[in-house]
Design an enzyme around this catalytic site. Structure first.
Site, PDB file in Angstrom:
ATOM      1  N   HIS A 279      -1.930   8.347  76.619  1.00 10.87           N
ATOM      2  CA  HIS A 279      -1.630   7.081  77.288  1.00 10.87           C
ATOM      3  C   HIS A 279      -1.449   5.901  76.340  1.00 10.87           C
ATOM      4  O   HIS A 279      -0.899   4.878  76.718  1.00 10.87           O
ATOM      5  CB  HIS A 279      -2.758   6.745  78.267  1.00 10.87           C
ATOM      6  CG  HIS A 279      -2.827   7.652  79.453  1.00 10.87           C
ATOM      7  ND1 HIS A 279      -2.962   9.019  79.331  1.00 10.87           N
ATOM      8  CD2 HIS A 279      -2.781   7.389  80.784  1.00 10.87           C
ATOM      9  CE1 HIS A 279      -2.993   9.550  80.549  1.00 10.87           C
ATOM     10  NE2 HIS A 279      -2.896   8.582  81.435  1.00 10.87           N
TER      11      HIS A 279
ATOM     12  N   GLU B 115      -2.114   3.810  83.318  1.00 12.35           N
ATOM     13  CA  GLU B 115      -1.727   4.398  84.618  1.00 12.35           C
ATOM     14  C   GLU B 115      -1.245   3.308  85.572  1.00 12.35           C
ATOM     15  O   GLU B 115      -0.397   3.535  86.413  1.00 12.35           O
ATOM     16  CB  GLU B 115      -2.908   5.163  85.243  1.00 12.35           C
ATOM     17  CG  GLU B 115      -3.337   6.412  84.481  1.00 12.35           C
ATOM     18  CD  GLU B 115      -2.590   7.685  84.889  1.00 12.35           C
ATOM     19  OE1 GLU B 115      -2.137   7.795  86.033  1.00 12.35           O
ATOM     20  OE2 GLU B 115      -2.458   8.577  84.013  1.00 12.35           O
TER      21      GLU B 115
ATOM     22  N   ASP C  98      -0.390  17.549  81.026  1.00 13.35           N
ATOM     23  CA  ASP C  98      -1.333  16.467  80.728  1.00 13.35           C
ATOM     24  C   ASP C  98      -2.192  16.260  81.967  1.00 13.35           C
ATOM     25  O   ASP C  98      -1.880  16.753  83.046  1.00 13.35           O
ATOM     26  CB  ASP C  98      -0.574  15.180  80.380  1.00 13.35           C
ATOM     27  CG  ASP C  98      -1.520  14.023  80.095  1.00 13.35           C
ATOM     28  OD1 ASP C  98      -2.530  14.245  79.409  1.00 13.35           O
ATOM     29  OD2 ASP C  98      -1.280  12.906  80.583  1.00 13.35           O
ATOM     30  N   SER C  99      -3.240  15.451  81.803  1.00 15.67           N
ATOM     31  CA  SER C  99      -4.097  15.140  82.936  1.00 15.67           C
ATOM     32  C   SER C  99      -3.406  14.192  83.919  1.00 15.67           C
ATOM     33  O   SER C  99      -3.849  14.060  85.055  1.00 15.67           O
ATOM     34  CB  SER C  99      -5.381  14.487  82.423  1.00 15.67           C
ATOM     35  OG  SER C  99      -5.044  13.388  81.598  1.00 15.67           O
TER      36      SER C  99
ATOM     37  N   CYS D 255      -2.039  16.579  76.371  1.00 15.36           N
ATOM     38  CA  CYS D 255      -3.325  15.897  76.535  1.00 15.36           C
ATOM     39  C   CYS D 255      -4.195  16.088  75.283  1.00 15.36           C
ATOM     40  O   CYS D 255      -4.522  17.219  74.906  1.00 15.36           O
ATOM     41  CB  CYS D 255      -4.027  16.485  77.747  1.00 15.36           C
ATOM     42  SG  CYS D 255      -5.578  15.691  78.131  1.00 15.36           S
TER      43      CYS D 255
ATOM     44  N   CYS E  98      -4.506   9.718  72.140  1.00 13.70           N
ATOM     45  CA  CYS E  98      -4.524   9.876  73.599  1.00 13.70           C
ATOM     46  C   CYS E  98      -3.102   9.658  74.091  1.00 13.70           C
ATOM     47  O   CYS E  98      -2.418   8.735  73.627  1.00 13.70           O
ATOM     48  CB  CYS E  98      -5.476   8.845  74.208  1.00 13.70           C
ATOM     49  SG  CYS E  98      -5.449   8.777  76.005  1.00 13.70           S
TER      50      CYS E  98
HETATM   51  N1  DGL Z   1      -4.498  12.687  78.722  1.00 16.11           N
HETATM   52  C1  DGL Z   1      -5.761  12.235  78.214  1.00 16.11           C
HETATM   53  C2  DGL Z   1      -5.753  12.354  76.681  1.00 16.11           C
HETATM   54  O1  DGL Z   1      -4.713  12.392  76.052  1.00 16.11           O
HETATM   55  C3  DGL Z   1      -6.054  10.814  78.612  1.00 16.11           C
HETATM   56  C4  DGL Z   1      -6.310  10.620  80.069  1.00 16.11           C
HETATM   57  C5  DGL Z   1      -7.555  11.303  80.564  1.00 16.11           C
HETATM   58  O2  DGL Z   1      -8.678  10.901  80.258  1.00 16.11           O
HETATM   59  O3  DGL Z   1      -7.362  12.256  81.291  1.00 16.11           O
HETATM   60  O4  DGL Z   1      -6.792  12.417  76.110  1.00 16.11           O
END
Ligand code: DGL
Length: 273
Positions: A194, A160, A18-19, A81, A192
Site C-alpha cells: 500500500h 485503502e 494481496d490482502s 503482499c 508494504c
Molecule cells: N498487503 C499488506 C502488505 O503488503 C498490507 C495490508 C495488510 O495489512 O493486509 O504487507
C-alpha cells in the site's frame, strides 16, 4: 513439450495476490514491464488487513489465496503482499504447483544496491517488521548494512481510503518517519503493497535525498528472470488481459483501483472461494 502446448502454457496468466487493493501497485509495475503478460489478480478484501494478524492466521489465508489462483490455471504466482512474503512464502511455495515470487528478496537487494551510507530504513506492517524478514535478508546480502525498521499500520487504511493527498496522511507520515529521519538513512524500503500509493506523503515525511525502494517494482525484475528461467514468457504481441477478483466488494475498489493502475479495470469479480 510440443511448441503448441508450450504456447498454450505461455499464454496462461500470472496470478498476483494481496490482502486487498494495495497489490494493484505490483500489477501496475508488472503490466508496465510486461505489457503482453495476462494477469489474474486476487485481493482478499473481505479479510484485509493481514498485517496485524498472527503469522499462523496469515499462513492459513495464504494457502487459501494460492488455492484460488491455482483454480484460475495460472503459470506463476506473485505474492504482492509483503506480510505474506514475510511470514508465509514457504506456504505459497509448498501449495503452488507453479513457480512463485515474493517481495522481500527483490526489495532487500534493490536497497543494498541503492544505499551509499549503508543506513537503510524499512517500513511495513507489524507482521512484516516483527518477522525481521527484511533485516535478515539484507544482512545475508551485506552484513555491513545497518537496518532501521518502523511499523506504520495506519498507512494501510489511509491508502485503502484513497487519502493520498490528505492533511491527515501528511501528519501521520511525518510522525511515523521522524525516528528514521533521525537515523540519517539514505534509502527507505516501502515494505508494504500500500505504501507506494502514499509515496508523496512518505517522501515529504522522510525528507529530501532519501531513495525510496518500491518492493513491487523491484520484484518485476525477479518475475522477468523467473519467466525466462522456466521458459514461460508470453511471446504474443496481443494486449494483455487483466482480470480482477476480490473476496468482498468494497464500495470504492474500482474507483481507487483505477487511480492506482492508471487504467480502467473493467468488471471486478466477486471470488467464490
Ligand atoms: N498487503 C499488506 C502488505 O503488503 C498490507 C495490508 C495488510 O495489512 O493486509 O504487507
Amino acid at each position: 513439450m510440443t511448441s503448441g502446448r508450450k504456447t498454450e502454457l505461455n499464454r496462461k496468466p500470472i496470478g498476483v495476490f494481496d490482502s486487498g487493493i494495495g497489490g494493484l501497485t505490483v500489477v501496475r509495475a508488472l503490466h508496465k514491464r510486461f505489457p503482453h503478460e495476462n494477469i489474474v489478480y486476487f485481493g482478499d478484501t473481505a479479510r484485509v488487513p493481514y498485517g496485524p494478524k498472527s503469522p499462523q492466521v496469515v499462513r492459513e489465508y495464504a494457502a487459501q489465496d494460492v488455492e484460488f489462483l491455482t483454480g484460475k490455471d495460472v503459470k506463476m504466482i506473485v505474492v504482492a503482499c509483503n506480510t505474506v512474503s514475510s511470514v508465509a512464502l514457504d506456504v505459497v511455495t509448498k501449495h503452488a504447483k507453479v513457480p512463485s515470487v515474493g517481495m522481500i528478496f527483490p526489495g532487500a537487494e534493490a536497497a543494498v544496491h541503492a544505499t551509499k551510507t549503508r543506513r537503510v530504513g524499512v517500513i511495513g506492517t507489524s507482521a512484516t517488521i516483527n518477522s525481521k524478514a527484511y533485516v535478515n535478508t539484507i544482512r545475508q546480502i551485506d552484513p555491513d548494512v545497518q537496518v532501521f525498521s518502523r511499523v506504520c499500520p495506519l498507512f494501510v487504511p489511509l491508502a485503502e481510503e484513497g487519502w493520498t493527498d490528505h492533511k491527515a496522511t501528511e501528519i501521520i507520515a511525518r510522525e511515523y518517519l521522524f525516528p528514521l529521519k533521525r537515523e540519517r538513512i539514505d534509502t527507505l524500503i516501502l515494505g508494504c503493497t500500500h505504501y507506494p500509493i502514499l509515496e508523496d506523503a512518505i517522501r515529504n515525511g522522510i525528507g529530501e535525498g532519501v531513495e525510496l525502494i518500491d518492493s513491487g517494482a523491484a520484484a518485476a525484475n525477479e518475475v522477468g528472470n523467473a519467466l525466462k528461467k522456466h521458459g514461460i514468457e508470453n511471446g504474443s504481441s496481443e494486449a494483455a488481459n487483466l482480470q480482477f477478483h476480490v473476496s468482498d466488494i468494497p464500495a470504492r475498489f474500482s474507483e481507487i483501483g483505477e487511480r492506482f493502475l492508471g487504467r480502467k479495470m473493467g468488471r471486478i469479480r466477486k471470488a467464490v472461494m
